[in-house]
Design a protein around this motif. Structure first.
Motif, PDB file in Angstrom:
ATOM      1  N   LEU A  96       0.486  -1.073   0.295  1.00 15.64           N
ATOM      2  CA  LEU A  96       0.068  -0.004   0.147  1.00 15.64           C
ATOM      3  C   LEU A  96       0.294   0.957  -0.243  1.00 15.64           C
ATOM      4  N   SER A  97       0.713   2.485  -0.732  1.00 15.29           N
ATOM      5  CA  SER A  97       1.096   3.342  -0.438  1.00 15.29           C
ATOM      6  C   SER A  97       0.929   3.680   1.040  1.00 15.29           C
ATOM      7  N   GLY A  98       1.876   4.382   1.286  1.00 14.71           N
ATOM      8  CA  GLY A  98       2.326   4.927   2.944  1.00 14.71           C
ATOM      9  C   GLY A  98       2.530   6.562   2.723  1.00 14.71           C
ATOM     10  N   ILE A  99       2.829   7.531   3.577  1.00 13.84           N
ATOM     11  CA  ILE A  99       3.184   8.704   3.676  1.00 13.84           C
ATOM     12  C   ILE A  99       4.875   8.492   4.250  1.00 13.84           C
ATOM     13  N   LYS A 100       5.845   9.633   3.708  1.00 11.04           N
ATOM     14  CA  LYS A 100       7.422   9.456   3.670  1.00 11.04           C
ATOM     15  C   LYS A 100       6.907  10.188   5.123  1.00 11.04           C
ATOM     16  N   LYS A 101       8.018   9.672   6.111  1.00  8.81           N
ATOM     17  CA  LYS A 101       8.657   9.594   7.794  1.00  8.81           C
ATOM     18  C   LYS A 101       8.997  11.424   7.318  1.00  8.81           C
ATOM     19  N   SER A 102       9.352  12.153   6.189  1.00 10.27           N
ATOM     20  CA  SER A 102       9.868  13.457   5.891  1.00 10.27           C
ATOM     21  C   SER A 102       8.594  14.332   6.708  1.00 10.27           C
ATOM     22  N   GLU A 103       7.257  14.053   5.954  1.00 12.36           N
ATOM     23  CA  GLU A 103       5.439  14.226   5.495  1.00 12.36           C
ATOM     24  C   GLU A 103       5.020  14.188   6.760  1.00 12.36           C
ATOM     25  N   TYR A 104       5.538  13.863   8.139  1.00 10.29           N
ATOM     26  CA  TYR A 104       5.135  13.502   9.062  1.00 10.29           C
ATOM     27  C   TYR A 104       4.530  15.260   9.790  1.00 10.29           C
ATOM     28  N   GLY A 105       3.028  15.638  10.039  1.00 12.29           N
ATOM     29  CA  GLY A 105       2.964  16.426  10.644  1.00 12.29           C
ATOM     30  C   GLY A 105       2.476  15.936  12.084  1.00 12.29           C
ATOM     31  N   ILE A 106       2.532  17.378  12.945  1.00 13.69           N
ATOM     32  CA  ILE A 106       2.148  17.522  14.679  1.00 13.69           C
ATOM     33  C   ILE A 106       0.536  17.457  14.637  1.00 13.69           C
ATOM     34  N   SER A 107      -0.188  18.233  13.549  1.00  9.50           N
ATOM     35  CA  SER A 107      -1.548  18.190  13.450  1.00  9.50           C
ATOM     36  C   SER A 107      -2.226  17.745  12.234  1.00  9.50           C
ATOM     37  N   GLY A 108      -3.414  17.580  11.714  1.00  8.76           N
ATOM     38  CA  GLY A 108      -3.822  17.686  10.150  1.00  8.76           C
ATOM     39  C   GLY A 108      -5.621  16.696  10.798  1.00  8.76           C
ATOM     40  N   LYS A 109      -5.725  16.461   9.911  1.00  6.14           N
ATOM     41  CA  LYS A 109      -7.525  15.733   9.698  1.00  6.14           C
ATOM     42  C   LYS A 109      -6.928  14.121   9.955  1.00  6.14           C
ATOM     43  N   PHE A 110      -6.274  13.518   9.472  1.00  4.79           N
ATOM     44  CA  PHE A 110      -5.988  12.000   9.271  1.00  4.79           C
ATOM     45  C   PHE A 110      -4.479  11.496  10.124  1.00  4.79           C
ATOM     46  N   PRO A 111      -5.085  10.768  11.162  1.00  2.00           N
ATOM     47  CA  PRO A 111      -3.857  10.444  11.559  1.00  2.00           C
ATOM     48  C   PRO A 111      -3.161   9.282  11.309  1.00  2.00           C
TER      49      PRO A 111
END
Length: 366
Positions: free
Chosen positions: A27-42
């Motif tokens: 499955l496609s996943g988000i890169k660790k460099s794009e992790y945020g401290i806030s946002g709509k989705f966990p």
């Protein structure tokens, strides 16, 4: 849980991992460099924290629910029943086959003893597993509901602990560093207790080693007997503050609730005023005190701090009555945290026993 020599309970059967689980293709996943401290989705990945980060990037949202996320490197298993974004590489996602209850299957997986082979892939150990489970889907669902109720209580208790710790940290910043306090040294508040005890020549006393002190909790996990040791020990009295000088960043400290002896790797602080005990215990927990102890510690492999370093630490010093009040207020938060940690331990033990009974068919729900 897994196959053993016990008889399969009536109405139960044995199934392989492949019979129970579908494994999603990559499955496609988000890169660790794009992790945020806030946002709509966990963001869910293989880390120890249930939710690692947040994002608004909806193109990565996984909405095939419920699902199980397995950390191929970490062996962490998470049951997910809400829309989420899959994190960086190292995860596998499972769903249920044959109409089986996925949360029930999650508890079966949670009961496995997957060998730890370091930062390697561990999915191969799951592929070869087999499970005993009830054929009646309603029985699977009932077992999952019972264990789910305990999990919910554990989560609520964890949130109480987290919120109480957060409130305490805020109060500590507010109460321990007011601008109108006079500035002094840590040695203005305490003496270092240097009395020694020879276990070879004295009757046995309660003994505290570094291994008996909880990390970053202020709790005493256990204690030993001085008769089990040979080298000289430090004496402490009820109301003294014990502080681990070896690797001070580990935050090992305790306010003595009884007289005893401890390893010389622990510094013993004797309050100059008896009513300052709670205040001093809170003071040594602050980031400023820990950072000062750690930044000037000596030794590369086994860094230590000492009284010469700590005694010079600059502190805000309220008046005696205010110190007593501050200490009591912050200690009340510690009491609440400790009560809830003990509750969590009891709930965790209850869950462990229920899993052993319910997931083996020893106790039936129908």
């Amino acid at each position: 849980m897994t196959k053993n020599n016990q008889t399969t309970p009536k109405g139960w059967t044995e199934k392989s991992f492949q019979d129970c689980f579908s494994v999603a293709k990559k499955l496609s996943g988000i890169k660790k460099s794009e992790y945020g401290i806030s946002g709509k989705f966990p963001v869910i990945d293989q880390g120890q924290n249930f939710i690692t980060a947040y994002s608004n990037d909806d193109k990565f949202v996984q909405d095939s629910l419920p699902s199980i996320v397995f950390g191929d490197h970490t062996r962490v298993i998470k049951y997910i029943n809400f829309s989420y974004i899959l994190g960086n590489d190292g995860t596998k996602v499972f769903s249920a086959k044959n109409g089986y209850n996925l949360r029930f299957l999650y508890y079966l997986l949670s009961g496995l003893e997957i060998p730890n082979t370091g930062y390697n892939r561990h999915f191969k150990y799951l592929e070869n597993e087999s499970f005993r489970l009830p054929l009646d889907i309603k029985e699977q669902q009932k077992i999952a509901e019972i264990l789910g109720v305990v999990d919910e209580d554990i989560e609520k208790t964890e949130k109480v602990i987290e919120e109480t710790e957060k409130l305490k940290r805020g109060l500590m910043r507010e109460l321990l560093a007011k601008k109108d306090y006079k500035i002094g040294k840590f040695s203005d508040l305490v003496l270092i207790r240097n009395e020694k005890f020879d276990p070879k020549q004295n009757p046995s006393k309660k003994y505290i080693g570094l291994e008996h002190l909880g990390q970053n909790s202020g709790m005493l996990l256990n204690f030993g007997e001085s008769s089990e040791t040979q080298s000289l020990k430090s004496i402490f009295k009820k109301g003294d503050i014990l502080f681990g000088k070896l690797r001070p960043y580990l935050r090992k400290y305790w306010k003595a609730e009884f007289d005893g002896v401890c390893t010389t790797e622990i510094l013993v602080f004797e309050p100059k005023i008896e009513t300052d005990s709670n205040f001093i215990f809170q003071l040594i927990q602050t980031d400023g005190f820990i950072n000062a102890s750690n930044s000037k510690s000596f030794g590369t492999k086994m860094p230590r701090t000492d009284w010469g370093i700590i005694s010079k630490y600059r502190v805000c010093i309220p008046g005696p009555e205010e110190r007593k009040e501050i200490g009591n207020i912050l200690s009340s938060f510690d009491n609440k945290i400790e009560i809830n940690k003990k509750l969590k331990d009891k709930l965790t033990s209850l869950k462990r026993g229920l899993m052993q009974d319910l997931l083996t068919g020893k106790v039936r729900t129908t």
